[in-house]
Design a protein around this motif. Structure first.
Motif, PDB file in Angstrom:
ATOM      1  N   PHE A 106       1.168  -1.026  -0.050  1.00 38.76           N
ATOM      2  CA  PHE A 106       0.021   0.256   0.392  1.00 38.76           C
ATOM      3  C   PHE A 106       0.917   1.362   0.231  1.00 38.76           C
ATOM      4  N   GLU A 107       2.448   1.142  -0.225  1.00 36.27           N
ATOM      5  CA  GLU A 107       3.145   2.682  -0.583  1.00 36.27           C
ATOM      6  C   GLU A 107       3.905   1.733  -1.817  1.00 36.27           C
ATOM      7  N   PRO A 108       4.729   2.615  -1.889  1.00 34.68           N
ATOM      8  CA  PRO A 108       5.638   2.109  -3.675  1.00 34.68           C
ATOM      9  C   PRO A 108       6.362   1.716  -2.712  1.00 34.68           C
ATOM     10  N   SER A 109       6.979   0.381  -3.593  1.00 28.18           N
ATOM     11  CA  SER A 109       8.096   0.074  -3.819  1.00 28.18           C
ATOM     12  C   SER A 109       7.888  -0.927  -5.047  1.00 28.18           C
ATOM     13  N   THR A 110      10.108  -0.934  -5.345  1.00 26.65           N
ATOM     14  CA  THR A 110       9.989  -1.934  -6.520  1.00 26.65           C
ATOM     15  C   THR A 110      11.039  -3.238  -5.842  1.00 26.65           C
ATOM     16  N   ARG A 111      11.740  -3.101  -4.729  1.00 28.02           N
ATOM     17  CA  ARG A 111      12.538  -4.042  -5.303  1.00 28.02           C
ATOM     18  C   ARG A 111      12.466  -4.690  -3.491  1.00 28.02           C
ATOM     19  N   THR A 112      11.947  -4.235  -2.671  1.00 22.16           N
ATOM     20  CA  THR A 112      10.700  -5.365  -2.064  1.00 22.16           C
ATOM     21  C   THR A 112       9.635  -6.037  -1.673  1.00 22.16           C
ATOM     22  N   ARG A 113       9.233  -5.365  -2.691  1.00 27.56           N
ATOM     23  CA  ARG A 113       7.772  -5.965  -3.449  1.00 27.56           C
ATOM     24  C   ARG A 113       8.042  -6.871  -4.350  1.00 27.56           C
ATOM     25  N   VAL A 114       9.296  -6.539  -5.024  1.00 27.02           N
ATOM     26  CA  VAL A 114       9.512  -7.879  -6.105  1.00 27.02           C
ATOM     27  C   VAL A 114      10.511  -8.452  -5.619  1.00 27.02           C
ATOM     28  N   SER A 115      10.666  -8.534  -5.091  1.00 24.71           N
ATOM     29  CA  SER A 115      12.070  -9.242  -4.250  1.00 24.71           C
ATOM     30  C   SER A 115      11.281  -9.979  -3.152  1.00 24.71           C
ATOM     31  N   PHE A 116      10.081  -9.818  -2.656  1.00 19.53           N
ATOM     32  CA  PHE A 116       9.241 -11.172  -1.864  1.00 19.53           C
ATOM     33  C   PHE A 116       8.496 -11.979  -2.751  1.00 19.53           C
ATOM     34  N   GLY A 117       8.212 -11.262  -3.880  1.00 18.36           N
ATOM     35  CA  GLY A 117       7.559 -11.732  -4.730  1.00 18.36           C
ATOM     36  C   GLY A 117       8.879 -13.136  -5.798  1.00 18.36           C
ATOM     37  N   MET A 167       3.441  -7.364   3.401  1.00 19.99           N
ATOM     38  CA  MET A 167       2.319  -5.920   3.440  1.00 19.99           C
ATOM     39  C   MET A 167       3.288  -5.240   3.816  1.00 19.99           C
ATOM     40  N   ARG A 168       3.385  -3.897   3.294  1.00 16.44           N
ATOM     41  CA  ARG A 168       4.042  -2.588   3.187  1.00 16.44           C
ATOM     42  C   ARG A 168       2.289  -1.133   3.482  1.00 16.44           C
ATOM     43  N   HIS A 169       2.383  -1.199   4.206  1.00 16.18           N
ATOM     44  CA  HIS A 169       1.577   0.710   4.795  1.00 16.18           C
ATOM     45  C   HIS A 169       2.153   1.614   5.081  1.00 16.18           C
ATOM     46  N   PRO A 170       1.610   2.310   4.747  1.00 18.01           N
ATOM     47  CA  PRO A 170       2.368   4.407   5.397  1.00 18.01           C
ATOM     48  C   PRO A 170       1.807   4.340   6.865  1.00 18.01           C
ATOM     49  N   LYS A 171       1.385   3.691   7.509  1.00 18.35           N
ATOM     50  CA  LYS A 171       1.331   4.040   8.841  1.00 18.35           C
ATOM     51  C   LYS A 171       1.950   3.070   9.882  1.00 18.35           C
ATOM     52  N   SER A 172       2.326   3.541  10.602  1.00 18.03           N
ATOM     53  CA  SER A 172       3.236   3.131  11.656  1.00 18.03           C
ATOM     54  C   SER A 172       2.405   2.105  12.282  1.00 18.03           C
ATOM     55  N   GLY A 173       2.154   0.898  12.565  1.00 13.27           N
ATOM     56  CA  GLY A 173       2.187  -0.066  13.318  1.00 13.27           C
ATOM     57  C   GLY A 173       0.744  -0.786  12.598  1.00 13.27           C
ATOM     58  N   ALA A 174       0.509  -0.534  11.330  1.00  8.38           N
ATOM     59  CA  ALA A 174      -0.275  -1.028  10.931  1.00  8.38           C
ATOM     60  C   ALA A 174      -0.594  -2.057  10.022  1.00  8.38           C
ATOM     61  N   VAL A 175       0.934  -2.923  10.133  1.00  4.83           N
ATOM     62  CA  VAL A 175       1.074  -4.204   9.839  1.00  4.83           C
ATOM     63  C   VAL A 175       0.908  -4.994  10.692  1.00  4.83           C
ATOM     64  N   ALA A 176       0.817  -4.918  12.482  1.00  2.00           N
ATOM     65  CA  ALA A 176       0.620  -5.338  13.242  1.00  2.00           C
ATOM     66  C   ALA A 176      -0.788  -5.759  13.522  1.00  2.00           C
ATOM     67  N   GLU A 177      -1.543  -4.401  13.658  1.00  2.00           N
ATOM     68  CA  GLU A 177      -2.732  -4.240  13.427  1.00  2.00           C
ATOM     69  C   GLU A 177      -3.538  -5.075  12.499  1.00  2.00           C
ATOM     70  N   GLY A 214       7.656  -3.120   5.992  1.00  2.00           N
ATOM     71  CA  GLY A 214       7.550  -1.546   5.921  1.00  2.00           C
ATOM     72  C   GLY A 214       6.434  -1.020   6.826  1.00  2.00           C
ATOM     73  N   ASP A 215       6.400  -0.573   7.996  1.00  2.00           N
ATOM     74  CA  ASP A 215       5.111   0.225   8.252  1.00  2.00           C
ATOM     75  C   ASP A 215       5.419   1.788   8.269  1.00  2.00           C
ATOM     76  N   GLY A 216       5.067   2.511   7.570  1.00  2.00           N
ATOM     77  CA  GLY A 216       5.077   3.714   8.140  1.00  2.00           C
ATOM     78  C   GLY A 216       6.331   3.965   8.477  1.00  2.00           C
ATOM     79  N   ALA A 217       7.540   4.922   8.992  1.00  2.00           N
ATOM     80  CA  ALA A 217       8.578   5.578   9.322  1.00  2.00           C
ATOM     81  C   ALA A 217       8.790   4.420  10.408  1.00  2.00           C
ATOM     82  N   ASN A 218       8.579   3.590  11.381  1.00  2.00           N
ATOM     83  CA  ASN A 218       8.290   2.429  12.152  1.00  2.00           C
ATOM     84  C   ASN A 218       9.168   1.766  12.145  1.00  2.00           C
ATOM     85  N   GLU A 219       9.130   0.395  11.651  1.00  2.00           N
ATOM     86  CA  GLU A 219      10.165  -0.692  10.804  1.00  2.00           C
ATOM     87  C   GLU A 219      10.394  -1.010   9.515  1.00  2.00           C
ATOM     88  N   HIS A 220      11.343  -1.530   9.270  1.00  2.00           N
ATOM     89  CA  HIS A 220      11.097  -2.226   8.405  1.00  2.00           C
ATOM     90  C   HIS A 220      12.113  -4.020   8.303  1.00  2.00           C
TER      91      HIS A 220
END
Ligand code: NCD
Length: 337
Positions: free
Chosen positions: A52-63, A106-116, A129-135
């Motif tokens: 749910f946020e821009p990504s090239t290598r993280t998204r494609v490398s997961f796939g 999952m990637r989301h722009p909000k901190s904590g959203a992936v845990a939720e 990657g969840d917002g500015a929180n963790e990756h």
């Protein structure tokens, strides 16, 4: 740590043993990533790859990692094309999509959203990657790269000196990497950023509590014995306006001249990518592209190994990968150099 069925949400879940376990599985993935062999261990399994946020290598490398283990990938990209745009809760989306997948990245722009989201999921969820929180997966691939690069020069993570530079406030990769490195003794940190973009207190506290020596500065000079220089991009998407981000763009650059002047030979150059190559930013110059210490593309390659390892572990097949091995019939020699 028992990985089977576990979510991977934060680096705080790991200790030295679990990191070593992930890295050992990642090492064993090399022949498959290099197409020397194939494996069908995840034949029939489905990855829900939700970005749910821009990504090239993280998204494609997961796939790619999932495909290399023989599984299928189903992608959802962009908030506007999903039901989240209709006001659906993360919990409901998770309940539904976890019926359609065996594991979710999952990637989301909000901190904590992936845990939720993970609370509503019935399958393992991996934080991309969840917002500015963790990756966390980036931190694992960064640490895996650091270990390999330092080993090449006869050094270890223990006792090393790492400089992190740029947007340390919003850069989630440096947050997760610092927390992981806090597990290793005697690591020295130099944190170089504009005052307004300093490392958050929560990460500083984690480093202090682990007894690490941390030097905070807004000067590039003074860290000539660094083993690693980890450059980052100004995280424009986390500022209130692009104009605010403009003030900091291009403040801390690394190019061949600066590298030679301020760092010892063989200092490993890292960046999570993408590097902002526009003239006004250019935080990591192309004139370093032929420098053998530039590890940025090795980082990206290692990302596939780490993500393969995490899928194999969370789906409980890490010990069966070889059993489902088969030959590669197509031309693939170039990968092996
Ligand atoms: C990073 C991210 O998304 O946090 N990119 C990545 O996943 N490799 C860093 C960035 O976007 O600057």
């Amino acid at each position: 740590m028992n990985f089977t069925g576990a979510n991977i949400l934060s680096v705080d879940q790991f200790n030295r043993d679990s990191i070593d376990e992930i890295f050992a599985v990642a090492d064993a993935m090399l022949p498959y990533a290099r197409r020397q062999k194939r494996t069908k261990v995840l034949d029939g399994a489905i990855l829900g790859n939700l970005f749910f946020e821009p990504s090239t290598r993280t998204r494609v490398s997961f796939g790619t990692a999932f495909n290399l283990l023989g599984g299928e990938v189903r992608e959802t990209t962009g908030m506007e094309s999903s039901a989240l745009a209709k006001g659906e809760s993360l919990y409901d989306t998770a309940r539904v999509l976890s019926s359609y997948s065996d594991v979710i990245a999952m990637r989301h722009p909000k901190s904590g959203a992936v845990a939720e989201f993970a609370e509503g999921s019935r399958v393992p969820v991996i934080n991309g990657g969840d917002g500015a929180n963790e990756h966390p997966t980036q931190a694992l691939l960064d640490l895996y790269t650091i270990k390999k690069e330092l080993a090449y020069h006869g050094h270890a993570v223990e006792g090393m000196h790492i400089c992190m530079m740029g947007d340390l406030k919003f850069g989630r990769t440096v947050h997760s990497l610092s927390r992981l490195l806090a597990l290793y003794p005697n690591v020295r940190f130099t944190l170089i950023s504009p005052r307004e973009l300093m490392m958050p207190d929560s990460v500083m506290d984690a480093l202090a509590n682990a007894g690490h020596q941390v030097n905070v500065t807004d000067q590039v000079s003074g860290s000539s014995d660094a083993d690693i220089i980890y450059q980052t991009r100004i995280q424009q998407e986390r500022f209130t306006s692009p104009q605010e981000a403009d003030q900091y763009r291009g403040k801390f650059r690394l190019n061949s001249e600066i590298y030679t002047k301020h760092y010892k030979p063989n200092t490993v150059i890292m960046h999570p990518l993408p590097r902002d190559s526009r003239a006004e930013a250019n935080e990591l110059d192309n004139d370093l592209n032929q420098n053998p210490n530039l590890a940025i593309f090795r980082q990206a390659d290692n990302g596939v190994l780490i993500r393969m390892a995490l899928f194999a572990l969370t789906l409980g097949v890490a010990d069966q990968v070889k059993k489902y091995e088969c030959d590669v019939n197509w031309y693939s020699d170039k990968r092996n150099v």
